[in-house]
Write a protein that holds these residues in place. Sequence first.
Motif, short mmCIF file in Angstrom:
data_model
loop_
_atom_site.label_atom_id
_atom_site.label_comp_id
_atom_site.label_asym_id
_atom_site.label_seq_id
_atom_site.Cartn_x
_atom_site.Cartn_y
_atom_site.Cartn_z
N THR A 1 11.85 42.60 33.21
CA THR A 1 10.51 42.91 32.71
C THR A 1 9.95 41.85 31.77
O THR A 1 8.78 41.93 31.41
CB THR A 1 10.53 44.27 31.97
N SER A 2 10.75 40.87 31.38
CA SER A 2 10.29 39.88 30.39
C SER A 2 9.57 38.73 31.08
O SER A 2 9.79 38.44 32.26
CB SER A 2 11.47 39.34 29.59
N ARG A 3 8.71 38.06 30.33
CA ARG A 3 8.02 36.89 30.84
C ARG A 3 8.98 35.70 30.85
O ARG A 3 9.84 35.58 29.98
CB ARG A 3 6.80 36.55 29.96
N PRO A 4 8.87 34.81 31.85
CA PRO A 4 9.76 33.64 31.91
C PRO A 4 9.60 32.75 30.68
O PRO A 4 8.48 32.53 30.19
CB PRO A 4 9.32 32.92 33.19
N VAL A 5 10.70 32.24 30.18
CA VAL A 5 10.71 31.30 29.06
C VAL A 5 10.79 29.88 29.64
O VAL A 5 11.78 29.54 30.30
CB VAL A 5 11.91 31.55 28.13
N PRO A 6 9.77 29.02 29.47
CA PRO A 6 9.82 27.67 30.04
C PRO A 6 10.98 26.85 29.44
O PRO A 6 11.23 26.92 28.23
CB PRO A 6 8.47 27.06 29.64
N LEU A 7 11.67 26.09 30.29
CA LEU A 7 12.81 25.31 29.84
C LEU A 7 12.73 23.85 30.26
O LEU A 7 13.75 23.18 30.37
CB LEU A 7 14.11 25.92 30.37
N GLY A 8 11.54 23.36 30.51
CA GLY A 8 11.40 21.93 30.74
C GLY A 8 11.09 21.56 32.18
O GLY A 8 11.10 22.39 33.09
N ARG A 9 10.79 20.28 32.36
CA ARG A 9 10.42 19.70 33.65
C ARG A 9 11.00 18.29 33.72
O ARG A 9 11.10 17.60 32.70
CB ARG A 9 8.90 19.67 33.78
N ALA A 10 11.41 17.86 34.93
CA ALA A 10 11.97 16.51 35.10
C ALA A 10 11.83 16.08 36.54
O ALA A 10 11.78 16.91 37.46
CB ALA A 10 13.43 16.48 34.68
N THR A 11 11.76 14.75 36.75
CA THR A 11 11.69 14.17 38.09
C THR A 11 12.88 13.26 38.31
O THR A 11 13.15 12.37 37.49
CB THR A 11 10.38 13.37 38.27
N PHE A 12 13.62 13.51 39.41
CA PHE A 12 14.80 12.72 39.74
C PHE A 12 14.52 11.84 40.96
O PHE A 12 13.85 12.26 41.90
CB PHE A 12 15.99 13.63 40.02
N ALA A 13 15.08 10.63 40.93
CA ALA A 13 14.92 9.67 42.02
C ALA A 13 16.16 9.68 42.90
O ALA A 13 17.29 9.71 42.40
CB ALA A 13 14.68 8.27 41.47
N PHE A 14 15.94 9.62 44.22
CA PHE A 14 17.01 9.55 45.20
C PHE A 14 16.83 8.29 46.04
O PHE A 14 15.73 8.04 46.56
CB PHE A 14 16.98 10.76 46.13
N ALA A 15 17.89 7.49 46.18
CA ALA A 15 17.88 6.33 47.06
C ALA A 15 18.63 6.72 48.32
O ALA A 15 19.86 6.83 48.32
CB ALA A 15 18.53 5.14 46.39
N VAL A 16 17.91 6.93 49.41
CA VAL A 16 18.49 7.47 50.64
C VAL A 16 18.64 6.34 51.67
O VAL A 16 17.65 5.86 52.23
CB VAL A 16 17.61 8.60 51.21
N GLY A 17 19.87 5.90 51.86
CA GLY A 17 20.14 4.85 52.85
C GLY A 17 19.56 3.50 52.49
O GLY A 17 19.47 2.62 53.36
N VAL A 18 19.13 3.30 51.24
CA VAL A 18 18.55 2.02 50.81
C VAL A 18 19.21 1.61 49.50
O VAL A 18 19.90 2.39 48.85
CB VAL A 18 17.02 2.14 50.61
N GLU A 19 18.98 0.37 49.11
CA GLU A 19 19.55 -0.15 47.87
C GLU A 19 19.03 0.65 46.69
O GLU A 19 17.81 0.82 46.51
CB GLU A 19 19.18 -1.63 47.72
N PRO A 20 19.91 1.19 45.82
CA PRO A 20 19.47 2.03 44.71
C PRO A 20 18.51 1.35 43.74
O PRO A 20 17.72 2.02 43.08
CB PRO A 20 20.79 2.41 44.01
N THR A 21 18.57 0.00 43.64
CA THR A 21 17.68 -0.69 42.71
C THR A 21 16.21 -0.49 43.09
O THR A 21 15.33 -0.68 42.24
CB THR A 21 18.00 -2.19 42.69
N ARG A 22 15.95 -0.12 44.34
CA ARG A 22 14.56 0.13 44.76
C ARG A 22 14.00 1.42 44.18
O ARG A 22 12.78 1.62 44.17
CB ARG A 22 14.49 0.19 46.29
N ALA A 23 14.88 2.31 43.71
CA ALA A 23 14.43 3.65 43.32
C ALA A 23 14.25 3.83 41.82
O ALA A 23 13.54 4.77 41.40
CB ALA A 23 15.42 4.69 43.83
N GLY A 24 14.87 2.98 41.00
CA GLY A 24 14.81 3.22 39.57
C GLY A 24 14.44 2.00 38.77
O GLY A 24 14.33 0.89 39.31
#
Length: 553
Positions: free
Chosen positions: A271-294
């Motif tokens: 019955t309680s209202r949701p308590v916000p706990l933050g937001r974040a964006t994560f990068a994924f390097a899929v089949g490519v060199e990771p330096t391209r993603a971060g």
Amino acid sequence: MPRPCPRRNGAGRARAVGPAGAARAGAGGGRTRDGLRRALAAAAAVAAAAALAGCGSAAGLSASGDRLQVVTSTGLLRDLVENVGGERVNAVSLVPDGADPHSFEPTLRDVRDVVYADVAFTNYMLLEQHSIIKTLDANLRDGVPSVSLAEESVKYAAELIPLVENVNLDTIWLGLRARGDGARHGADRTSDVQLSATAATGPGEVYGYLTGTFGETELYFDSSDGFDAGSGFKHDTATLPVDAHTHMSWAFTEPGVYRVTFQASLRVDATSRPVPLGRATFAFAVGVEPTRAGPPGATVLREGHADLTVDLDRGAIVALHDPEGGGEHAQREHRAEEVVIEVPAKALTEVPGDPQFRFLGKAGEPIHQLPQAVLGKHVHGEIDPHLWQDVGNAMAYVELIRDTLIARDPKGAAAYRANADRYLAELERLDRHVRRAIAAIPAARRYLVTTHDAFAYLAHAYGIEIAGFVTPNPATEPSLAERRKLGETIRNLRVPAVFLEPNLAARSSTLTEVASEQGARVCPIYGDAFDGRVRTYVQMMRFNADSLKGCLS
């Protein structure tokens, strides 16, 4: 001809409602008089409908009679209670024999049993499905003791073992975690931590899903149909208990750089209202060199075990990374903008032919995937919850059960003590039997290879080494490297047999095939569920000891 009545005890249980209905009953019932009346009225209606259909009501808990009414989470705990309580108790388990406590969903009939209970026992330490715990805590009457045996048995000298992940994959394990107890927000063990995907960019689609013990899938995140803020992102939300983590699979349909945004919230109760706990964006390097993603200098997460983690105390979403499988103390914290999660080219696989996975695309189409690693729905904490594989720990459970029953029913104190003394003597004989059986195995052959990481206590107490556990993700064919590692383990250690839990055998083709290739036998072992062959705790432990001795000697 009348239809046969469904069985309550044994391999199955009559289902009164689906999982969603049971969850609503458990989450919304509360401990108010109105909630109890509604639950009882609904259960009575179900029982009446069953009677009209020609089925007698299966034995359960009752408000009448002079016996103590006890509800347990699993059949194993029910067996311990029955040995201590004897004729003075009427005990039922919510999880039927043969079912998986990690994934079983309670029914409306289970709610009725909880309402009638005078005492409740769970293993906890996140062994049971969260909905089982919520059903118990929401529907027990005020003043009814609810005992978490694994945690409270420490006072009776039970020994706990940290749950350390076995990092044996060629790619990173990427799971979800809720860290902290949320006490400052009023959270308890029935509260929900919700992690929602709210946006995703990249050359293809991204999916986050879980594969259950028997191959059924549960889709958590799906970018292909967008993200609906109007519904609170309910179709792209994963839910965890507080202070828990789970494994899952991540699939990407095209190579390239992806960015996925998440937001988190805490639902203290229904019955309680949701308590916000933050937001974040994560990068994924899929089949490519990771330096391209971060950004330059970003930490690349490419091995070990990592969790996208909701920190309840700080109100943030971070990445916790354990590169070598050392457990919680070895985890390193990273902010989302400082890391890149690598999905390497060797993670390329094909969409399985099973229709369960059609959401990923057509069978045979290429996808990149970080596998779930652990078979089945496996939400857990930092302590291994399978304490009973050490008979000494089961004896601590019995002492705790005895004292709890005496406190609830003082008139039965003499009977409970006598029953417990008799059963403890039987468990001492059982402990000696297990010890002798395993000691009879030549030291060079005391290696356990199985599918489920549930036997650390057995290994620790009785001197057997866990050589490896294989938990294949049934969504994909195992890699050649995984099969090679398993084959080398069996061959190099000259392991004469591997062990399967009967309720998981149907999903363990990798282990059986590699064992056959290496000339190793496949033998049964029981973890946390009874069946028609093993119906009591003593039978289970004797069977396991004899199976180990017979197959490894």
